[in-house]
Design a protein around this motif. Sequence first.
Motif, PDB file in Angstrom:
ATOM      1  N   GLY A 528      67.263 -29.244  34.177  1.00  0.00           N
ATOM      2  CA  GLY A 528      66.731 -30.537  34.404  1.00  0.00           C
ATOM      3  C   GLY A 528      65.455 -30.536  35.079  1.00  0.00           C
ATOM      4  N   ALA A 529      64.614 -31.793  35.019  1.00  0.00           N
ATOM      5  CA  ALA A 529      63.358 -31.911  35.693  1.00  0.00           C
ATOM      6  C   ALA A 529      63.338 -33.402  36.318  1.00  0.00           C
ATOM      7  CB  ALA A 529      62.422 -31.504  34.776  1.00  0.00           C
ATOM      8  N   TRP A 530      62.826 -33.448  37.257  1.00  0.00           N
ATOM      9  CA  TRP A 530      62.404 -34.876  37.814  1.00  0.00           C
ATOM     10  C   TRP A 530      60.923 -34.810  38.466  1.00  0.00           C
ATOM     11  CZ3 TRP A 530      62.959 -35.839  43.617  1.00  0.00           C
ATOM     12  CH2 TRP A 530      62.696 -37.111  43.987  1.00  0.00           C
ATOM     13  N   GLN A 531      60.240 -35.829  38.093  1.00  0.00           N
ATOM     14  CA  GLN A 531      58.835 -35.919  38.707  1.00  0.00           C
ATOM     15  C   GLN A 531      58.682 -37.348  39.310  1.00  0.00           C
ATOM     16  OE1 GLN A 531      54.702 -35.174  37.029  1.00  0.00           O
ATOM     17  NE2 GLN A 531      54.902 -37.393  36.656  1.00  0.00           N
ATOM     18  N   TYR A 532      58.443 -37.454  40.811  1.00  0.00           N
ATOM     19  CA  TYR A 532      58.252 -38.732  41.288  1.00  0.00           C
ATOM     20  C   TYR A 532      56.799 -38.626  41.812  1.00  0.00           C
ATOM     21  CZ  TYR A 532      57.844 -42.095  45.186  1.00  0.00           C
ATOM     22  OH  TYR A 532      57.417 -42.948  45.899  1.00  0.00           O
ATOM     23  N   VAL A 533      55.963 -39.649  41.104  1.00  0.00           N
ATOM     24  CA  VAL A 533      54.618 -39.737  41.655  1.00  0.00           C
ATOM     25  C   VAL A 533      53.934 -41.035  42.142  1.00  0.00           C
ATOM     26  CG1 VAL A 533      53.950 -40.164  39.176  1.00  0.00           C
ATOM     27  CG2 VAL A 533      52.423 -39.063  40.799  1.00  0.00           C
ATOM     28  N   GLN A 534      53.456 -41.024  43.226  1.00  0.00           N
ATOM     29  CA  GLN A 534      52.539 -42.260  43.683  1.00  0.00           C
ATOM     30  C   GLN A 534      51.201 -42.050  43.213  1.00  0.00           C
ATOM     31  OE1 GLN A 534      53.154 -42.153  47.872  1.00  0.00           O
ATOM     32  NE2 GLN A 534      54.980 -43.262  47.650  1.00  0.00           N
ATOM     33  N   SER A 535      50.817 -43.168  42.325  1.00  0.00           N
ATOM     34  CA  SER A 535      49.487 -42.976  41.570  1.00  0.00           C
ATOM     35  C   SER A 535      48.648 -44.521  42.296  1.00  0.00           C
ATOM     36  CB  SER A 535      49.280 -42.922  40.295  1.00  0.00           C
ATOM     37  OG  SER A 535      48.143 -43.113  39.672  1.00  0.00           O
ATOM     38  N   VAL A 536      47.885 -44.175  43.448  1.00  0.00           N
ATOM     39  CA  VAL A 536      47.268 -45.633  43.951  1.00  0.00           C
ATOM     40  C   VAL A 536      46.032 -45.363  44.330  1.00  0.00           C
ATOM     41  CG1 VAL A 536      49.567 -45.986  45.112  1.00  0.00           C
ATOM     42  CG2 VAL A 536      47.878 -44.566  46.224  1.00  0.00           C
ATOM     43  N   PHE A 537      45.207 -46.672  44.624  1.00  0.00           N
ATOM     44  CA  PHE A 537      43.896 -46.421  45.174  1.00  0.00           C
ATOM     45  C   PHE A 537      44.006 -45.972  46.506  1.00  0.00           C
ATOM     46  CE2 PHE A 537      43.297 -48.975  41.070  1.00  0.00           C
ATOM     47  CZ  PHE A 537      41.964 -48.619  40.828  1.00  0.00           C
ATOM     48  N   ARG A 538      42.915 -45.330  47.167  1.00  0.00           N
ATOM     49  CA  ARG A 538      43.097 -45.070  48.589  1.00  0.00           C
ATOM     50  C   ARG A 538      41.787 -45.989  49.326  1.00  0.00           C
ATOM     51  NH1 ARG A 538      39.798 -40.734  49.751  1.00  0.00           N
ATOM     52  NH2 ARG A 538      39.106 -39.384  47.753  1.00  0.00           N
ATOM     53  N   ASP A 539      41.105 -46.563  48.440  1.00  0.00           N
ATOM     54  CA  ASP A 539      39.965 -47.222  49.131  1.00  0.00           C
ATOM     55  C   ASP A 539      39.524 -48.365  48.126  1.00  0.00           C
ATOM     56  OD1 ASP A 539      38.015 -48.023  50.992  1.00  0.00           O
ATOM     57  OD2 ASP A 539      37.071 -45.964  51.016  1.00  0.00           O
ATOM     58  N   GLY A 540      38.409 -49.087  48.868  1.00  0.00           N
ATOM     59  CA  GLY A 540      38.055 -50.104  47.580  1.00  0.00           C
ATOM     60  C   GLY A 540      38.807 -51.528  47.771  1.00  0.00           C
ATOM     61  N   VAL A 555      62.798 -38.203  34.535  1.00  0.00           N
ATOM     62  CA  VAL A 555      63.761 -37.520  34.724  1.00  0.00           C
ATOM     63  C   VAL A 555      64.320 -36.844  33.507  1.00  0.00           C
ATOM     64  CG1 VAL A 555      66.275 -37.152  35.476  1.00  0.00           C
ATOM     65  CG2 VAL A 555      64.732 -38.629  36.955  1.00  0.00           C
ATOM     66  N   THR A 556      64.374 -35.830  33.150  1.00  0.00           N
ATOM     67  CA  THR A 556      64.701 -35.211  31.911  1.00  0.00           C
ATOM     68  C   THR A 556      65.854 -33.904  32.086  1.00  0.00           C
ATOM     69  OG1 THR A 556      62.400 -35.328  31.184  1.00  0.00           O
ATOM     70  CG2 THR A 556      63.723 -33.692  29.833  1.00  0.00           C
ATOM     71  N   THR A 557      67.035 -34.055  31.113  1.00  0.00           N
ATOM     72  CA  THR A 557      68.083 -32.963  31.448  1.00  0.00           C
ATOM     73  C   THR A 557      68.637 -32.780  30.046  1.00  0.00           C
ATOM     74  OG1 THR A 557      70.239 -32.697  32.459  1.00  0.00           O
ATOM     75  CG2 THR A 557      69.503 -34.827  31.385  1.00  0.00           C
ATOM     76  N   ARG A 558      68.899 -31.454  30.089  1.00  0.00           N
ATOM     77  CA  ARG A 558      69.485 -31.189  28.832  1.00  0.00           C
ATOM     78  C   ARG A 558      70.632 -30.298  29.073  1.00  0.00           C
ATOM     79  NH1 ARG A 558      66.137 -32.493  24.898  1.00  0.00           N
ATOM     80  NH2 ARG A 558      67.428 -31.305  23.436  1.00  0.00           N
ATOM     81  N   LEU A 559      71.507 -30.018  28.033  1.00  0.00           N
ATOM     82  CA  LEU A 559      72.846 -29.290  28.074  1.00  0.00           C
ATOM     83  C   LEU A 559      72.826 -28.432  26.505  1.00  0.00           C
ATOM     84  CD1 LEU A 559      75.315 -28.610  29.458  1.00  0.00           C
ATOM     85  CD2 LEU A 559      76.549 -30.590  28.202  1.00  0.00           C
ATOM     86  N   ALA A 573      68.429 -35.890  27.451  1.00  0.00           N
ATOM     87  CA  ALA A 573      68.082 -37.072  27.586  1.00  0.00           C
ATOM     88  C   ALA A 573      66.874 -37.287  28.763  1.00  0.00           C
ATOM     89  CB  ALA A 573      69.403 -38.008  28.344  1.00  0.00           C
ATOM     90  N   GLN A 574      66.288 -38.400  28.508  1.00  0.00           N
ATOM     91  CA  GLN A 574      64.998 -38.549  29.379  1.00  0.00           C
ATOM     92  C   GLN A 574      64.925 -40.126  30.022  1.00  0.00           C
ATOM     93  OE1 GLN A 574      60.549 -38.595  28.356  1.00  0.00           O
ATOM     94  NE2 GLN A 574      60.879 -36.672  29.273  1.00  0.00           N
ATOM     95  N   TRP A 575      64.813 -40.277  31.127  1.00  0.00           N
ATOM     96  CA  TRP A 575      64.550 -41.759  31.883  1.00  0.00           C
ATOM     97  C   TRP A 575      63.280 -41.676  32.263  1.00  0.00           C
ATOM     98  CZ3 TRP A 575      64.282 -42.918  37.085  1.00  0.00           C
ATOM     99  CH2 TRP A 575      64.140 -44.462  37.320  1.00  0.00           C
ATOM    100  N   VAL A 576      62.688 -42.864  31.790  1.00  0.00           N
ATOM    101  CA  VAL A 576      61.074 -42.994  32.342  1.00  0.00           C
ATOM    102  C   VAL A 576      61.148 -44.505  33.259  1.00  0.00           C
ATOM    103  CG1 VAL A 576      58.730 -43.487  31.914  1.00  0.00           C
ATOM    104  CG2 VAL A 576      60.126 -41.911  30.398  1.00  0.00           C
ATOM    105  N   ALA A 577      60.829 -44.607  34.221  1.00  0.00           N
ATOM    106  CA  ALA A 577      60.714 -45.739  34.984  1.00  0.00           C
ATOM    107  C   ALA A 577      59.810 -46.781  34.721  1.00  0.00           C
ATOM    108  CB  ALA A 577      60.766 -45.413  36.515  1.00  0.00           C
ATOM    109  N   SER A 578      59.637 -47.849  35.188  1.00  0.00           N
ATOM    110  CA  SER A 578      58.897 -49.018  34.708  1.00  0.00           C
ATOM    111  C   SER A 578      57.349 -48.540  35.125  1.00  0.00           C
ATOM    112  CB  SER A 578      59.191 -50.324  35.564  1.00  0.00           C
ATOM    113  OG  SER A 578      59.244 -50.202  36.719  1.00  0.00           O
ATOM    114  N   THR A 597      65.429 -45.233  28.682  1.00  0.00           N
ATOM    115  CA  THR A 597      66.308 -44.038  28.397  1.00  0.00           C
ATOM    116  C   THR A 597      66.447 -43.498  26.880  1.00  0.00           C
ATOM    117  OG1 THR A 597      67.421 -44.223  30.484  1.00  0.00           O
ATOM    118  CG2 THR A 597      68.362 -42.685  28.880  1.00  0.00           C
ATOM    119  N   THR A 598      66.065 -42.323  26.559  1.00  0.00           N
ATOM    120  CA  THR A 598      66.051 -41.773  25.353  1.00  0.00           C
ATOM    121  C   THR A 598      67.185 -40.699  25.311  1.00  0.00           C
ATOM    122  OG1 THR A 598      64.160 -40.591  25.423  1.00  0.00           O
ATOM    123  CG2 THR A 598      63.979 -42.763  24.321  1.00  0.00           C
TER     124      THR A 598
END
Length: 651
Positions: A528-540, A555-559, A573-578, A597-598
Amino acid sequence: MIFAAPARRAPLAVACAFAVSTFATIAADATAQEPLAPVVVTAARFPASATPIGATVITADQIRSAGVADVNAAIRKIGGVFGRQSLDGSPDFSLDLRGFGTNSAQNVVVMVDGVRLNENELANTVLSSISIDTVERIEITRGGSSVLYGDGATGGVIQIFTRRPAGSGTRGSLFAEAGRFDALDLRASIAHGAGPWSFDAAVTDRRTDNYRDNNKYEQTSFSGGVQYAYASNGRAGLRFESSRSDARFPGSLNEAQFQANPTQSNTPGDFGSLDTDRISAFVEHRIGTIELAAELSHRARDVKSTYSGFGSRYEAEQTQFSPRLRHTAMLGDKRNEFVTGIDLTRWDRQVTSSFSAGDATQDSKAIYVRDELTWNAPHNARLAVGARHERFDKDYTDPLAFTAPEETEQSSNAFTLEGSVDVAREVTVFAKAGRSYRIANIDENSYRSTTGVLAPQTSRDLELGVAVGNDARKATACVFHHRLTNEIFFDPTLAGGFGSNTNLDPTRRQGVEFEGNALLATNLRVTGAWQYVQSVFRDGPNAGREMVLVPKHVVTTRLAWTPGNGQSADVGAQWVASQRFGDDFANRCSARVPSYTTVDARYARRFGPWEASVSGLNLLDRQHYSYAFSCRAGIYPSDGRQLKVSLRYDF
């Protein structure tokens, strides 16, 4: 590959081709002239017996068990890397490490057998012409890697290593697969070893009508190589690659069209082709404690496309030369490894169309050094430091653009400090800090917001992680932070709403990554693998707002089930957030790209040298999309359910 790209970027956003050369997977004894021994992974652009700090390794056995048909799919389904559906129907999804959205391909370096595949364009790296049957392993190193791999390695580096014949004799395979949407995949490979000589060749014929109307894709490819191992201290080889692809482009839909019929096309007359030829050579030689290595590669490609009845063509060439040196020595109970090298690349492109006659050239010259100290007692520690300087010379002229010819020089620097230590039995802590960079490519500079070329993008990179366990059960977790300045991106709010490429206000990528695997029984393994990322502007003016087309969670998982009686099964299976829509810089659109989810699965049964299998992609037939360049519009639907059957013969 990508022949078609949204009009918001550049007139020609097309597939990049690549050069592939042989890379020997062997490590030299640092103190004696002994035969070269095989190793598992690589580091510092030389073979090594230790995994690169924080890297993910995908083996040939995992690829075979999952039944993936191409390298890109292996990276996504096994490595847990988020990928966006290609816009042209090819299997070359856009791979995104650490949330760089639509510019993810420009923030990941892809290498095949030591040769860089990235092009000086807005295009995905083409991996579809690499025969999956020739792949020995894939290494994914996330995070800033510009010291060793240069421009565009802020998100990380993906390295593919192909298998070379071992020992004497002849081996090979034949493969045939058919499936929904008139999909057909035919592959054949052969390898032969005789004394110091070895040869290999692979051919592929792939075609499909794909899920959408006017999205037919066809590709034929060939790769072949010869290698000679001389004495006990070196080897050399030559490799040739050729690929021919044709595709039709279905275009984008708005939300109402997608909900009514996601398979429809708005551009029934759009199509294109990509022809590539690549030749590469390598040499490795050892003199005592010094190892010398180099790759020389050249590729040529011819790209044609027709949009709305208007045709265009361009021809591009790229030549790379990468010599390097490694010296190893024992300093008491410590082992020191010093690596230095240079990377020389020349790229040029000529465009012929009704709207452009651009002639572009880029020369890059880089020098890098890296030193790693390793000691086993008492805590198996590693400490590495490195630096790189790279200069770019750009020339561009286009008589149809009514602009003066441009000659520009730019340079950038990178550094890294990384290390790891075993703080307890089967517990390793690792950390990285450094600086990475990216230079604007020809498409970005051709359609830009500034009078001069765009400034280099730089990133301050930090990472801290821990790995716990062994081969039976292992988990790795890390936190990362990228502080970017002058990020190069397409801003849809510029040029009166038509948009242009620009250097953004300061941005940030930060988050958490986790991956793990466990042997639940002797024949059952879960990963399994999980990535949580915040991608934002920090100025302007957009400070604190989210960047577009970046899911917070993937989130990705395999059996995998391998009972050892000729049967095997693999379910993933892989779940991708909005995500924010592609033009929603102000975060004002009332809708978001929906989460999805696929699920895919494969069952195989061996009968001696034969293997029969049945597999399915997107088994739940989820209607979804990962590309949407406007609020509720500019949508490129992803594939629906697909079932396949295959037959393989090994000899």
